[in-house]
Design a protein around this motif. Structure first.
Motif, PDB file in Angstrom:
ATOM      1  N   PHE A 194       0.797  -1.234   0.000  1.00  0.00           N
ATOM      2  CA  PHE A 194       0.000   0.000   0.000  1.00  0.00           C
ATOM      3  C   PHE A 194       0.830   1.285   0.000  1.00  0.00           C
ATOM      4  CE2 PHE A 194      -2.668  -3.129   2.372  1.00  0.00           C
ATOM      5  CZ  PHE A 194      -3.681  -3.250   1.435  1.00  0.00           C
ATOM      6  N   GLY A 195       2.141   1.169   0.210  1.00  0.00           N
ATOM      7  CA  GLY A 195       2.947   2.387   0.315  1.00  0.00           C
ATOM      8  C   GLY A 195       2.798   3.080   1.646  1.00  0.00           C
ATOM      9  N   GLY A 196       2.463   2.328   2.702  1.00  0.00           N
ATOM     10  CA  GLY A 196       2.257   2.918   4.022  1.00  0.00           C
ATOM     11  C   GLY A 196       0.796   3.239   4.269  1.00  0.00           C
ATOM     12  N   ILE A 197       0.558   4.187   5.163  1.00  0.00           N
ATOM     13  CA  ILE A 197      -0.808   4.635   5.467  1.00  0.00           C
ATOM     14  C   ILE A 197      -1.072   5.865   4.615  1.00  0.00           C
ATOM     15  CG2 ILE A 197      -2.428   5.301   7.280  1.00  0.00           C
ATOM     16  CD1 ILE A 197      -0.390   4.174   9.308  1.00  0.00           C
ATOM     17  N   THR A 198      -1.722   5.681   3.499  1.00  0.00           N
ATOM     18  CA  THR A 198      -1.963   6.770   2.557  1.00  0.00           C
ATOM     19  C   THR A 198      -3.253   7.525   2.914  1.00  0.00           C
ATOM     20  OG1 THR A 198      -3.027   5.166   1.094  1.00  0.00           O
ATOM     21  CG2 THR A 198      -0.716   5.665   0.673  1.00  0.00           C
ATOM     22  N   PRO A 199      -3.378   8.786   2.499  1.00  0.00           N
ATOM     23  CA  PRO A 199      -4.567   9.587   2.835  1.00  0.00           C
ATOM     24  C   PRO A 199      -5.794   9.158   2.039  1.00  0.00           C
ATOM     25  CG  PRO A 199      -3.078  10.841   1.441  1.00  0.00           C
ATOM     26  CD  PRO A 199      -2.360   9.575   1.780  1.00  0.00           C
ATOM     27  N   ARG A 200      -6.327   8.032   2.402  1.00  0.00           N
ATOM     28  CA  ARG A 200      -7.506   7.449   1.768  1.00  0.00           C
ATOM     29  C   ARG A 200      -8.441   6.938   2.857  1.00  0.00           C
ATOM     30  NH1 ARG A 200      -5.235   9.438  -1.981  1.00  0.00           N
ATOM     31  NH2 ARG A 200      -4.532   8.484  -3.930  1.00  0.00           N
ATOM     32  N   MET A 201      -9.584   6.422   2.453  1.00  0.00           N
ATOM     33  CA  MET A 201     -10.451   5.717   3.387  1.00  0.00           C
ATOM     34  C   MET A 201     -10.076   4.243   3.357  1.00  0.00           C
ATOM     35  SD  MET A 201     -14.617   5.447   3.565  1.00  0.00           S
ATOM     36  CE  MET A 201     -15.421   4.064   4.404  1.00  0.00           C
ATOM     37  N   TRP A 202      -9.813   3.707   4.543  1.00  0.00           N
ATOM     38  CA  TRP A 202      -9.446   2.309   4.716  1.00  0.00           C
ATOM     39  C   TRP A 202     -10.560   1.592   5.468  1.00  0.00           C
ATOM     40  CZ3 TRP A 202      -4.299   0.425   3.614  1.00  0.00           C
ATOM     41  CH2 TRP A 202      -3.411   1.411   3.174  1.00  0.00           C
ATOM     42  N   LEU A 203     -10.826   0.344   5.081  1.00  0.00           N
ATOM     43  CA  LEU A 203     -11.804  -0.472   5.794  1.00  0.00           C
ATOM     44  C   LEU A 203     -11.116  -1.730   6.297  1.00  0.00           C
ATOM     45  CD1 LEU A 203     -14.811  -0.945   6.589  1.00  0.00           C
ATOM     46  CD2 LEU A 203     -15.041  -2.246   4.470  1.00  0.00           C
ATOM     47  N   ILE A 204     -11.179  -1.954   7.604  1.00  0.00           N
ATOM     48  CA  ILE A 204     -10.652  -3.169   8.224  1.00  0.00           C
ATOM     49  C   ILE A 204     -11.834  -3.925   8.798  1.00  0.00           C
ATOM     50  CG2 ILE A 204      -9.222  -4.108  10.071  1.00  0.00           C
ATOM     51  CD1 ILE A 204      -7.407  -1.676   9.743  1.00  0.00           C
ATOM     52  N   ALA A 205     -12.077  -5.142   8.294  1.00  0.00           N
ATOM     53  CA  ALA A 205     -13.261  -5.903   8.679  1.00  0.00           C
ATOM     54  C   ALA A 205     -12.865  -7.243   9.283  1.00  0.00           C
ATOM     55  CB  ALA A 205     -14.169  -6.117   7.465  1.00  0.00           C
ATOM     56  N   GLY A 206     -13.678  -7.708  10.205  1.00  0.00           N
ATOM     57  CA  GLY A 206     -13.425  -8.999  10.835  1.00  0.00           C
ATOM     58  C   GLY A 206     -14.590  -9.384  11.720  1.00  0.00           C
ATOM     59  N   TYR A 207     -14.527 -10.616  12.207  1.00  0.00           N
ATOM     60  CA  TYR A 207     -15.553 -11.089  13.136  1.00  0.00           C
ATOM     61  C   TYR A 207     -15.239 -10.575  14.541  1.00  0.00           C
ATOM     62  CZ  TYR A 207     -16.961 -14.196   9.361  1.00  0.00           C
ATOM     63  OH  TYR A 207     -17.385 -14.695   8.157  1.00  0.00           O
ATOM     64  N   PRO A 208     -16.202 -10.678  15.471  1.00  0.00           N
ATOM     65  CA  PRO A 208     -15.928 -10.251  16.849  1.00  0.00           C
ATOM     66  C   PRO A 208     -14.688 -10.953  17.411  1.00  0.00           C
ATOM     67  CG  PRO A 208     -18.280 -10.613  16.554  1.00  0.00           C
ATOM     68  CD  PRO A 208     -17.624 -11.067  15.288  1.00  0.00           C
ATOM     69  N   SER A 209     -13.854 -10.197  18.121  1.00  0.00           N
ATOM     70  CA  SER A 209     -12.632 -10.698  18.777  1.00  0.00           C
ATOM     71  C   SER A 209     -11.534 -11.080  17.800  1.00  0.00           C
ATOM     72  CB  SER A 209     -12.954 -11.906  19.684  1.00  0.00           C
ATOM     73  OG  SER A 209     -13.898 -11.553  20.670  1.00  0.00           O
ATOM     74  N   ASP A 210     -11.643 -10.669  16.535  1.00  0.00           N
ATOM     75  CA  ASP A 210     -10.573 -10.932  15.568  1.00  0.00           C
ATOM     76  C   ASP A 210      -9.399  -9.966  15.714  1.00  0.00           C
ATOM     77  OD1 ASP A 210     -11.499 -13.174  14.345  1.00  0.00           O
ATOM     78  OD2 ASP A 210     -12.256 -12.199  12.537  1.00  0.00           O
ATOM     79  N   GLY A 211      -9.582  -8.892  16.479  1.00  0.00           N
ATOM     80  CA  GLY A 211      -8.476  -7.974  16.702  1.00  0.00           C
ATOM     81  C   GLY A 211      -8.517  -6.708  15.874  1.00  0.00           C
ATOM     82  N   LYS A 212      -9.694  -6.284  15.453  1.00  0.00           N
ATOM     83  CA  LYS A 212      -9.796  -5.076  14.620  1.00  0.00           C
ATOM     84  C   LYS A 212      -9.212  -3.862  15.338  1.00  0.00           C
ATOM     85  CE  LYS A 212     -14.241  -5.607  14.260  1.00  0.00           C
ATOM     86  NZ  LYS A 212     -14.344  -6.939  14.892  1.00  0.00           N
ATOM     87  N   SER A 213      -9.574  -3.708  16.622  1.00  0.00           N
ATOM     88  CA  SER A 213      -9.068  -2.560  17.378  1.00  0.00           C
ATOM     89  C   SER A 213      -7.558  -2.626  17.551  1.00  0.00           C
ATOM     90  CB  SER A 213      -9.755  -2.493  18.745  1.00  0.00           C
ATOM     91  OG  SER A 213     -11.144  -2.302  18.613  1.00  0.00           O
ATOM     92  N   SER A 214      -7.033  -3.827  17.723  1.00  0.00           N
ATOM     93  CA  SER A 214      -5.587  -3.984  17.897  1.00  0.00           C
ATOM     94  C   SER A 214      -4.833  -3.626  16.625  1.00  0.00           C
ATOM     95  CB  SER A 214      -5.262  -5.433  18.298  1.00  0.00           C
ATOM     96  OG  SER A 214      -5.861  -5.761  19.530  1.00  0.00           O
ATOM     97  N   LEU A 215      -5.397  -3.999  15.464  1.00  0.00           N
ATOM     98  CA  LEU A 215      -4.757  -3.644  14.206  1.00  0.00           C
ATOM     99  C   LEU A 215      -4.783  -2.129  14.010  1.00  0.00           C
ATOM    100  CD1 LEU A 215      -3.423  -4.495  11.582  1.00  0.00           C
ATOM    101  CD2 LEU A 215      -5.695  -4.836  10.594  1.00  0.00           C
ATOM    102  N   ALA A 216      -5.916  -1.519  14.318  1.00  0.00           N
ATOM    103  CA  ALA A 216      -6.013  -0.067  14.217  1.00  0.00           C
ATOM    104  C   ALA A 216      -5.030   0.607  15.168  1.00  0.00           C
ATOM    105  CB  ALA A 216      -7.442   0.393  14.522  1.00  0.00           C
ATOM    106  N   GLN A 217      -4.849   0.004  16.349  1.00  0.00           N
ATOM    107  CA  GLN A 217      -3.909   0.563  17.314  1.00  0.00           C
ATOM    108  C   GLN A 217      -2.489   0.580  16.752  1.00  0.00           C
ATOM    109  OE1 GLN A 217      -4.011  -1.037  21.368  1.00  0.00           O
ATOM    110  NE2 GLN A 217      -1.767  -1.000  21.388  1.00  0.00           N
ATOM    111  N   GLY A 218      -2.111  -0.468  16.028  1.00  0.00           N
ATOM    112  CA  GLY A 218      -0.794  -0.489  15.409  1.00  0.00           C
ATOM    113  C   GLY A 218      -0.616   0.657  14.430  1.00  0.00           C
TER     114      GLY A 218
END
Length: 441
Positions: A194-218
Motif C-alpha cells: 500500500f505504500g504505508g498509510i496513505t490519505p484514503r479511506m481504509w476499511l478493516i473488517a473482521g468477526y468479533p474478537s478478531d483484533g480489529k481494534s488492535s490492528l487499528a492501534q498499530g
C-alpha cells in the motif's frame, strides 16, 4: 444588531472588474466561466452580462467589445444592462486584464459572506421553530450547513502542465527514498502493498474478537511515532482501557500485567518499563474521543476543526462503523444509514481534509460487511482479518491448514486477493509480521 440590520455584502467594482477583464481578453472569459457562477454577481445587470458572455463563449463567438455589442442588441438585452455606454465603460474599467485574479477572489469572498448570512438566517428560523426540541440535532445541521459553504469554494488550481512538473519532482523524490507515499508502518508487507498509510479511506473488517481494534492501534502508534497526530473515535472502550492497550504495546508487557497488575505481580524492571512507556507517550499527538454518542456529523465537525487548528493531523480512526449514530432519521432502513455514514466519512472526513481514515467494521455470517456493502465500495483499501486454523477443501473434503493474516480484499493501486503475513498475538494484543508457515514458539 439583528440579521435584518446587516447590509448585504457585495462589490460592484469587483463585479465590473471581472466583466471588464472578460471583455478585454477571450482567454480570461474562458477561465472565468469555469471558475465563477451566476450567483457570484449580486447586481442584476452585472449578472445578466456575465450570463450573456457565458453564452457567447459556449457558442464560440468572439467576446471583444464590437461583437458583444452586436450580440446584446440582437438579443434585445442592451436596455436591460443600461445601454451601449455600459459595455463601453466596462471595457475601459480596468487598466489591464492581469488584475482578474484579484477581482475574482473578492467575488468569491463576498458570495461566501452572503451565504453565511443566509445560513445564519436559516439557523435562527430553525431555533424559533424547534423551541425546546433537540438542540444537538440543530447544532449538527448548522455545522453541516456551514461546512457546505466552505466546501463549495474549493477549486483545483494549476494547469495540467504544472501538475505534471510537480508530479515529476515528487516521483523522483520517491524513487530516491527522500519522501514516502504514506506514513510507514512496522510491517514491510503492508508498506510494499500500500505504500504505508496513505490519505484514503481504509476499511478493516473482521468477526468479533478478531483484533480489529488492535490492528487499528498499530496504525495509530506508527502514525504517532512518525510525528503525525491522530484523532481516535472509540465506541466500545473507555480512555483507561484504550491507554492500557497502548501501554502494553509500548512496554512489550503481557496485557494481563498491565490490565490487572494486582493479580499478576510485575517482575523486576517491569514497572520501570510501564513508566517509560507512559513517558514516551506524553509527547504523542493522540486525541481520544471515547464516547458512544459521537454522531457522524460531529465526527466531521471535530475533524474539520482540529485540522484547522493542527495541520499535522494525519489519521482518523473510527472504531467501529456499526456503532456510529447519525442525526438523520433513516427509520428502519439500517443499510441506508450505514451507507450514509460510510459515504460521509469518505467525502467529508478523508477527502475534504486530505487525511487517512481507518474505519473498522464487523462481518456478517456470510463474510460480508455487516448491514451494508457500501463501506467496501467507498473504501480505497479493504482488509479482512483471517484467523489461522483448519478448513476443508471443497472438492476433496480433506482438512487443509489455513494460514492466518490480513486478506487484501481491495487495493486501489495494486494487486488484491493475497494474504499479508500479519497476525494477532494474543498475549500483547499486537499484530506481528512473520513468514507464512512459521509458528511462534
Amino acid at each position: 444588531m439583528t440579521l435584518q440590520d446587516i447590509q448585504i455584502p457585495f462589490s460592484d467594482d469587483a463585479e465590473r472588474g471581472v466583466l471588464s477583464c472578460m471583455i478585454c481578453r477571450h482567454d480570461v472569459a474562458l477561465e472565468a466561466q469555469l471558475e465563477l457562477k451566476d450567483e457570484h454577481f449580486y447586481h442584476p445587470a452585472n449578472r445578466l452580462i456575465f450570463q450573456t458572455i457565458k453564452t457567447m463563449v459556449a457558442e464560440e463567438r468572439p467576446t471583444e467589445l464590437p461583437a458583444m455589442s452586436v450580440f446584446f442588441m440582437d438579443m434585445g438585452l442592451m436596455d436591460k444592462i443600461g445601454g451601449p455606454a455600459t459595455l463601453a465603460e466596462l471595457y475601459a474599467f480596468v487598466p489591464t486584464p492581469a488584475h482578474y485574479d484579484y477581482y475574482r477572489d473578492i467575488l468569491k469572498q463576498k458570495l461566501k459572506l452572503r451565504k453565511v448570512i443566509e445560513a445564519c438566517t436559516e439557523v435562527l428560523q430553525s431555533v424559533q421553530e424547534v423551541g425546546h426540541g433537540d438542540a444537538d440535532v440543530l447544532v449538527d445541521a448548522a455545522g453541516e450547513r456551514f461546512y457546505e459553504i466552505a466546501a463549495q469554494e474549493q477549486t483545483c488550481q494549476g494547469t495540467f502542465k504544472e501538475k505534471l512538473m510537480e508530479y515529476t519532482n515528487v516521483w523522483e523524490a520517491r524513487a530516491l527514498g527522500q519522501v514516502e507515499t504514506g506514513i510507514p508502518t512496522r510491517w514491510r508487507s503492508w508498506n510494499a502493498t500500500f505504500g504505508g498509510i496513505t490519505p484514503r479511506m481504509w476499511l478493516i473488517a473482521g468477526y468479533p474478537s478478531d483484533g480489529k481494534s488492535s490492528l487499528a492501534q498499530g496504525l495509530v502508534e506508527d502514525t504517532l511515532v512518525h510525528g503525525g497526530d491522530v484523532l481516535w473515535f472509540m465506541y466500545e472502550m473507555d480512555d483507561t482501557e484504550t491507554i492500557d492497550r497502548l501501554v502494553s504495546s509500548r512496554s512489550q508487557l503481557e496485557s494481563k500485567k498491565v490490565f490487572f497488575p494486582q493479580h499478576h505481580p510485575l517482575q523486576q524492571g517491569e514497572a520501570r518499563r510501564v513508566s517509560k512507556a507512559v513517558g514516551e507517550m506524553m509527547n504523542f499527538g493522540l486525541h481520544l474521543r471515547c464516547e458512544p454518542t459521537w454522531t457522524v456529523e460531529q465526527i466531521v465537525a471535530e475533524t474539520r476543526a482540529m485540522k484547522r487548528r493542527n495541520a499535522n493531523l494525519k489519521l482518523v480512526v473510527v472504531d467501529y462503523l456499526q456503532l456510529v449514530p447519525t442525526a438523520k432519521d433513516f427509520g428502519a432502513k439500517r443499510s441506508d444509514q450505514v451507507a450514509y455514514i460510510s459515504r460521509t466519512l469518505k467525502r467529508d472526513v478523508s477527502a475534504a481534509n486530505g487525511i487517512a481514515v481507518v474505519v473498522l467494521s464487523q462481518l456478517n455470517d456470510d463474510g460480508k460487511t455487516l448491514d451494508s456493502r457500501a463501506p467496501g465500495q467507498d473504501a480505497s483499501n479493504v482488509l479482512f482479518i483471517e484467523q489461522a486454523g483448519e478448513t476443508r477443501d471443497p472438492v476433496t473434503r480433506k482438512a487443509v491448514k489455513k494460514e492466518g493474516g490480513l486478506r487484501v480484499a481491495k487495493n486501489r493501486n495494486g494487486p488484491r486477493g493475497h494474504l499479508l503475513p500479519i497476525r494477532l498475538e494474543g498475549a500483547s494484543f499486537c499484530f506481528e509480521e512473520r513468514e507464512m508457515g512459521v509458528v511462534r514458539q
